[in-house]
Scaffold this active site. Structure first.
Site, PDB file in Angstrom:
ATOM      1  N   ARG A 234      10.513 136.263-102.584  1.00 16.89           N
ATOM      2  CA  ARG A 234       9.284 135.539-102.891  1.00 16.89           C
ATOM      3  C   ARG A 234       9.242 135.297-104.393  1.00 16.89           C
ATOM      4  O   ARG A 234       9.670 136.147-105.180  1.00 16.89           O
ATOM      5  CB  ARG A 234       8.050 136.359-102.501  1.00 16.89           C
ATOM      6  CG  ARG A 234       7.777 136.436-101.004  1.00 16.89           C
ATOM      7  CD  ARG A 234       7.242 135.120-100.450  1.00 16.89           C
ATOM      8  NE  ARG A 234       6.827 135.253 -99.070  1.00 16.89           N
ATOM      9  CZ  ARG A 234       7.611 135.056 -98.010  1.00 16.89           C
ATOM     10  NH1 ARG A 234       8.873 134.704 -98.171  1.00 16.89           N
ATOM     11  NH2 ARG A 234       7.141 135.192 -96.781  1.00 16.89           N
ATOM     12  N   GLU A 263       5.008 126.709-104.727  1.00 14.61           N
ATOM     13  CA  GLU A 263       5.800 125.808-103.885  1.00 14.61           C
ATOM     14  C   GLU A 263       4.922 125.169-102.806  1.00 14.61           C
ATOM     15  O   GLU A 263       3.957 125.780-102.390  1.00 14.61           O
ATOM     16  CB  GLU A 263       6.956 126.579-103.228  1.00 14.61           C
ATOM     17  CG  GLU A 263       6.501 127.747-102.350  1.00 14.61           C
ATOM     18  CD  GLU A 263       7.639 128.611-101.839  1.00 14.61           C
ATOM     19  OE1 GLU A 263       8.520 129.013-102.618  1.00 14.61           O
ATOM     20  OE2 GLU A 263       7.620 128.879-100.623  1.00 14.61           O
ATOM     21  N   HIS A 281      12.877 126.774-100.012  1.00 13.79           N
ATOM     22  CA  HIS A 281      12.416 127.902 -99.192  1.00 13.79           C
ATOM     23  C   HIS A 281      12.893 127.779 -97.738  1.00 13.79           C
ATOM     24  O   HIS A 281      12.094 127.514 -96.835  1.00 13.79           O
ATOM     25  CB  HIS A 281      10.883 128.040 -99.231  1.00 13.79           C
ATOM     26  CG  HIS A 281      10.415 129.371 -98.706  1.00 13.79           C
ATOM     27  ND1 HIS A 281       9.258 129.959 -99.095  1.00 13.79           N
ATOM     28  CD2 HIS A 281      10.973 130.228 -97.816  1.00 13.79           C
ATOM     29  CE1 HIS A 281       9.098 131.118 -98.462  1.00 13.79           C
ATOM     30  NE2 HIS A 281      10.143 131.297 -97.673  1.00 13.79           N
TER      31      HIS A 281
HETATM   32  C1  8YV Z   1      10.064 131.194 -93.586  1.00  8.64           C
HETATM   33  C2  8YV Z   1       9.939 133.427 -94.786  1.00  8.64           C
HETATM   34  O1  8YV Z   1      10.228 130.225 -94.553  1.00  8.64           O
HETATM   35  O2  8YV Z   1      10.452 135.086 -93.249  1.00  8.64           O
HETATM   36  C3  8YV Z   1       9.833 134.783 -94.254  1.00  8.64           C
HETATM   37  O3  8YV Z   1       9.119 135.586 -94.838  1.00  8.64           O
HETATM   38  O4  8YV Z   1       9.481 133.134 -95.848  1.00  8.64           O
HETATM   39  C4  8YV Z   1      10.710 132.416 -94.037  1.00  8.64           C
HETATM   40  O5  8YV Z   1      11.485 132.914 -93.032  1.00  8.64           O
HETATM   41  C5  8YV Z   1       8.709 131.107 -93.085  1.00  8.64           C
HETATM   42  O6  8YV Z   1       8.066 132.239 -92.715  1.00  8.64           O
HETATM   43  C6  8YV Z   1       8.673 130.075 -91.990  1.00  8.64           C
HETATM   44  O7  8YV Z   1       7.509 129.456 -92.007  1.00  8.64           O
END
Ligand code: 8YV
Length: 315
Positions: A234, A263, A281
């Site tokens: 993150r 983002e 992302h």
């Molecule tokens: C995805 C993520 O972009 O798993 C996570 O924490 O950031 C990613 O796998 C997201 O959750 C999909 O919307």
């Protein structure tokens, strides 16, 4: 029988929308014009939330849903959910761990190799005719024999270390405590020391408040002008301003980034830099993994409403 009502925070691929709509009466939060009044008017009987790793489910939303029982996150990171507010209300929270670890680790390795070997610029070198006009592409650097620092040896960190080992890299890691892992993977006390001793530093820690800007200016400087920083976790874990300054000043060699402050708005300073590799992302963004994430999210919701134990609870 009346379907259970859920609130859907953001869109999913078609293959998830269909089964979700078949199983539940879905209220689309993201499609609503005035969201809070939509929630107040329409969501009194909502019992579940389906959200995604990067979306926010804050205290106000949680407290506006009097019958809320569960928040199911499509993603491993649940930093978007106000866990304290959920706990106070006895609302369960689930995520989708494991199913995405390998793809996220793969992206980290791909970014490291692409930066070390100049894969993106080399492609451009051929396309633009530079190869013919200017000659061979400049030499790049090897990763074999270099040291990888893995900051956070959780599920993704372990998959990453396994892969990096296969590239003949030395593995150092930092975590809250030493892990029961290969004796070849050496524990290092803190992020600064890890960066100081690494050629490539991978950030794979969760975005807990105590990890905010854990990779600060000092850690970035410790990595140094030949060092590479890869963030597949993150944005909040890295001080982005300090990162930009170091990249511009040459105090850090290069960076591979899958995540950004604010983002999908990305600081325009990144756009003109040649020593960064930017990715929107998408560590888990493969068809196979996103299908598995959607399925696991639904399994958590179904288990909850059938009164069975949750497959992957976080609260
Ligand atoms: C995805 C993520 O972009 O798993 C996570 O924490 O950031 C990613 O796998 C997201 O959750 C999909 O919307």
């Amino acid at each position: 029988m009346q379907k259970v009502e859920i609130l859907q925070i953001g869109p999913y691929p078609e293959w998830d929308e269909e089964p979700l709509n078949a199983l539940f009466e879905v209220h689309r939060y993201f499609g609503a014009e005035e969201r809070q009044s939509f929630v107040d008017r329409r969501c009194g009987t909502v019992r579940g939330i389906a959200t995604r790793g990067e979306y926010v489910v804050d205290r106000t939303l949680i407290e506006s849903l009097p019958n809320l029982e569960i928040i199911a996150v499509y993603g491993v990171g649940f930093d978007g959910v106000d866990i304290d507010a959920a706990r106070e209300r006895g609302v369960r929270v689930t995520n989708t761990p494991d199913v995405l670890s390998r793809d996220v680790a793969d992206l980290g390795v791909a970014m490291m190799l692409a930066l070390a070997r100049g894969v993106v610029e080399a492609d451009d070198w051929v396309r633009t005719g530079n190869w013919k006009e200017k000659g061979p592409f400049p030499f790049k650097s090897t990763v074999s024999g270099k040291t990888a620092g893995v900051l956070g040896l959780g599920r993704i960190g372990k998959e990453l270390a396994k892969r990096l080992e296969a590239f003949d890299m030395k593995i150092l890691y930092s975590a809250r405590s030493p892990k029961n892992v290969s004796p070849e993977w050496k524990f290092v006390e803190n992020a600064f020391e890890l960066a100081r001793r690494s050629d490539v530093l991978f950030v794979v820690i969760p975005a807990h408040p105590e990890n905010r800007h854990l990779v600060d200016g000092a850690v970035i400087s410790a990595l140094g002008p030949q060092g590479t920083l890869i963030n597949i976790s993150r944005a909040a874990n890295v001080d982005e301003d300090a990162l930009l300054d170091a990249l511009e000043a040459g105090a850090l060699g290069s960076a591979g980034l899958d995540v950004f402050e604010g983002e999908p708005d990305v600081n325009p300073r990144f756009r003109t830099m040649s020593n960064v590799l930017l990715h929107p992302h998408g560590g888990s963004a493969t068809v196979e993994t996103r299908m598995a994430m959607g399925q696991l999210m639904r399994e958590n919701l179904i288990a909850h409403f059938e009164g069975r134990p949750l497959p992957t609870p976080v609260a």
